[in-house]
Design a protein around this motif. Structure first.
Motif, PDB file in Angstrom:
ATOM      1  N   GLY A   1       0.834  -1.196   0.000  1.00 51.17           N
ATOM      2  CA  GLY A   1       0.000   0.000   0.000  1.00 51.17           C
ATOM      3  C   GLY A   1       0.863   1.238   0.000  1.00 51.17           C
ATOM      4  N   LYS A   2       0.212   2.403  -0.036  1.00 51.99           N
ATOM      5  CA  LYS A   2       0.917   3.682  -0.009  1.00 51.99           C
ATOM      6  C   LYS A   2       0.362   4.518   1.133  1.00 51.99           C
ATOM      7  N   ILE A   3       1.267   5.035   1.957  1.00 49.39           N
ATOM      8  CA  ILE A   3       0.897   5.901   3.076  1.00 49.39           C
ATOM      9  C   ILE A   3       0.883   7.341   2.579  1.00 49.39           C
ATOM     10  N   TRP A   4      -0.190   8.072   2.945  1.00 48.96           N
ATOM     11  CA  TRP A   4      -0.350   9.469   2.520  1.00 48.96           C
ATOM     12  C   TRP A   4      -0.142  10.449   3.658  1.00 48.96           C
ATOM     13  N   ASP A   5      -0.438  10.055   4.862  1.00 54.61           N
ATOM     14  CA  ASP A   5      -0.097  10.868   6.028  1.00 54.61           C
ATOM     15  C   ASP A   5       0.161   9.949   7.208  1.00 54.61           C
ATOM     16  N   LEU A   6       1.070  10.396   8.082  1.00 53.88           N
ATOM     17  CA  LEU A   6       1.654   9.511   9.092  1.00 53.88           C
ATOM     18  C   LEU A   6       1.846  10.249  10.401  1.00 53.88           C
ATOM     19  N   SER A   7       1.623   9.553  11.508  1.00 56.48           N
ATOM     20  CA  SER A   7       1.933  10.086  12.837  1.00 56.48           C
ATOM     21  C   SER A   7       2.560   8.961  13.648  1.00 56.48           C
ATOM     22  N   GLU A   8       2.916   9.263  14.882  1.00 59.90           N
ATOM     23  CA  GLU A   8       3.474   8.231  15.759  1.00 59.90           C
ATOM     24  C   GLU A   8       2.436   7.168  16.115  1.00 59.90           C
ATOM     25  N   THR A   9       1.177   7.502  15.975  1.00 60.65           N
ATOM     26  CA  THR A   9       0.128   6.583  16.405  1.00 60.65           C
ATOM     27  C   THR A   9      -0.647   5.943  15.254  1.00 60.65           C
ATOM     28  N   GLY A  10      -0.386   6.353  13.992  1.00 60.90           N
ATOM     29  CA  GLY A  10      -1.111   5.751  12.892  1.00 60.90           C
ATOM     30  C   GLY A  10      -0.876   6.437  11.562  1.00 60.90           C
ATOM     31  N   TRP A  11      -1.663   6.020  10.554  1.00 62.36           N
ATOM     32  CA  TRP A  11      -1.513   6.586   9.214  1.00 62.36           C
ATOM     33  C   TRP A  11      -2.778   6.362   8.394  1.00 62.36           C
ATOM     34  N   ARG A  12      -2.887   7.161   7.319  1.00 56.89           N
ATOM     35  CA  ARG A  12      -3.931   6.970   6.315  1.00 56.89           C
ATOM     36  C   ARG A  12      -3.249   6.445   5.071  1.00 56.89           C
ATOM     37  N   ALA A  13      -3.831   5.430   4.451  1.00 57.61           N
ATOM     38  CA  ALA A  13      -3.169   4.784   3.325  1.00 57.61           C
ATOM     39  C   ALA A  13      -4.175   4.253   2.312  1.00 57.61           C
ATOM     40  N   THR A  14      -3.671   4.014   1.108  1.00 51.44           N
ATOM     41  CA  THR A  14      -4.416   3.253   0.116  1.00 51.44           C
ATOM     42  C   THR A  14      -3.738   1.897  -0.001  1.00 51.44           C
ATOM     43  N   MET A  15      -4.550   0.875  -0.329  1.00 45.38           N
ATOM     44  CA  MET A  15      -4.048  -0.502  -0.333  1.00 45.38           C
ATOM     45  C   MET A  15      -4.450  -1.199  -1.627  1.00 45.38           C
ATOM     46  N   GLU A  16      -3.757  -2.301  -1.943  1.00 44.14           N
ATOM     47  CA  GLU A  16      -4.064  -3.075  -3.139  1.00 44.14           C
ATOM     48  C   GLU A  16      -5.460  -3.680  -3.084  1.00 44.14           C
ATOM     49  N   GLN A  17      -5.862  -4.117  -1.895  1.00 42.33           N
ATOM     50  CA  GLN A  17      -7.176  -4.730  -1.737  1.00 42.33           C
ATOM     51  C   GLN A  17      -7.828  -4.212  -0.461  1.00 42.33           C
ATOM     52  N   PRO A  18      -9.139  -4.044  -0.483  1.00 44.26           N
ATOM     53  CA  PRO A  18      -9.813  -3.540   0.717  1.00 44.26           C
ATOM     54  C   PRO A  18      -9.748  -4.547   1.861  1.00 44.26           C
ATOM     55  N   LEU A  19      -9.619  -4.020   3.068  1.00 46.04           N
ATOM     56  CA  LEU A  19      -9.632  -4.832   4.285  1.00 46.04           C
ATOM     57  C   LEU A  19     -10.756  -4.332   5.178  1.00 46.04           C
ATOM     58  N   PRO A  20     -11.355  -5.199   5.964  1.00 46.29           N
ATOM     59  CA  PRO A  20     -12.421  -4.748   6.863  1.00 46.29           C
ATOM     60  C   PRO A  20     -11.862  -4.016   8.083  1.00 46.29           C
ATOM     61  N   ALA A  21     -12.609  -3.012   8.541  1.00 46.76           N
ATOM     62  CA  ALA A  21     -12.240  -2.321   9.783  1.00 46.76           C
ATOM     63  C   ALA A  21     -12.136  -3.348  10.897  1.00 46.76           C
ATOM     64  N   GLY A  22     -11.164  -3.152  11.778  1.00 48.82           N
ATOM     65  CA  GLY A  22     -10.932  -4.082  12.876  1.00 48.82           C
ATOM     66  C   GLY A  22      -9.857  -5.110  12.569  1.00 48.82           C
ATOM     67  N   SER A  23      -9.434  -5.199  11.296  1.00 44.64           N
ATOM     68  CA  SER A  23      -8.360  -6.135  10.923  1.00 44.64           C
ATOM     69  C   SER A  23      -7.074  -5.756  11.646  1.00 44.64           C
ATOM     70  N   GLU A  24      -6.301  -6.750  12.031  1.00 42.55           N
ATOM     71  CA  GLU A  24      -5.035  -6.519  12.723  1.00 42.55           C
ATOM     72  C   GLU A  24      -3.947  -7.353  12.057  1.00 42.55           C
ATOM     73  N   THR A  25      -2.772  -6.747  11.821  1.00 42.23           N
ATOM     74  CA  THR A  25      -1.684  -7.448  11.147  1.00 42.23           C
ATOM     75  C   THR A  25      -0.346  -6.794  11.450  1.00 42.23           C
ATOM     76  N   THR A  26       0.732  -7.472  11.079  1.00 43.19           N
ATOM     77  CA  THR A  26       2.075  -6.899  11.117  1.00 43.19           C
ATOM     78  C   THR A  26       2.260  -6.055   9.861  1.00 43.19           C
ATOM     79  N   VAL A  27       2.930  -4.918  10.010  1.00 37.44           N
ATOM     80  CA  VAL A  27       3.122  -3.996   8.901  1.00 37.44           C
ATOM     81  C   VAL A  27       4.598  -3.611   8.819  1.00 37.44           C
ATOM     82  N   TYR A  28       5.091  -3.449   7.599  1.00 37.20           N
ATOM     83  CA  TYR A  28       6.457  -2.984   7.344  1.00 37.20           C
ATOM     84  C   TYR A  28       6.382  -1.654   6.624  1.00 37.20           C
ATOM     85  N   LEU A  29       6.839  -0.578   7.286  1.00 38.34           N
ATOM     86  CA  LEU A  29       6.844   0.755   6.700  1.00 38.34           C
ATOM     87  C   LEU A  29       8.178   0.997   6.006  1.00 38.34           C
ATOM     88  N   ALA A  30       8.145   1.490   4.775  1.00 41.68           N
ATOM     89  CA  ALA A  30       9.371   1.809   4.020  1.00 41.68           C
ATOM     90  C   ALA A  30       9.626   3.304   4.138  1.00 41.68           C
TER      91      ALA A  30
END
Length: 109
Positions: free
Chosen positions: A30-59
């Motif tokens: 995905g692509k991050i458009w805005d970022l903070s210490e506590t989170g970010w807004r992003a676009t992703m290849e495929q939609p995910l449901p709210a509440g999903s939890e996963t490991t993430v790697y930020l570039a």
């Protein structure tokens, strides 16, 4: 019915960087458009449901390279198709410090 909103604890900084996340046994991007210490807004290849939890790697850009940093656990707070708001749930201290330094550097430009 009117939507209710809560204020963010930290402001988000406009940026553009990629991130990787695991979903359904596959690594997606995905692509991050805005970022903070506590989170970010992003676009992703495929939609995910709210509440999903996963490991993430930020570039995050680091001089001329992008170096991945691991967010041990992030949760989707909201999702609107392929756009979503993520919240950092668990991150180790060295990674949090690197993120903090990136955000401080980015606001000085």
């Amino acid at each position: 019915m009117a939507k209710t909103y809560t204020l963010r604890k930290r402001p988000r900084i406009p940026t553009q960087c990629t991130f990787l996340y695991f979903w359904n046994g596959a690594l997606a991007q995905g692509k991050i458009w805005d970022l903070s210490e506590t989170g970010w807004r992003a676009t992703m290849e495929q939609p995910l449901p709210a509440g999903s939890e996963t490991t993430v790697y930020l570039a995050l850009p680091d001089e001329s390279d992008s170096k991945y940093m691991t967010v041990d656990s992030a949760t989707l707070c909201w999702s609107d198709g392929k756009t979503a708001g993520w919240k950092v749930k668990r991150i180790d201290e060295p990674t949090r410090e690197r993120l903090h330094q990136y955000l401080d550097f980015d606001t000085e430009e």
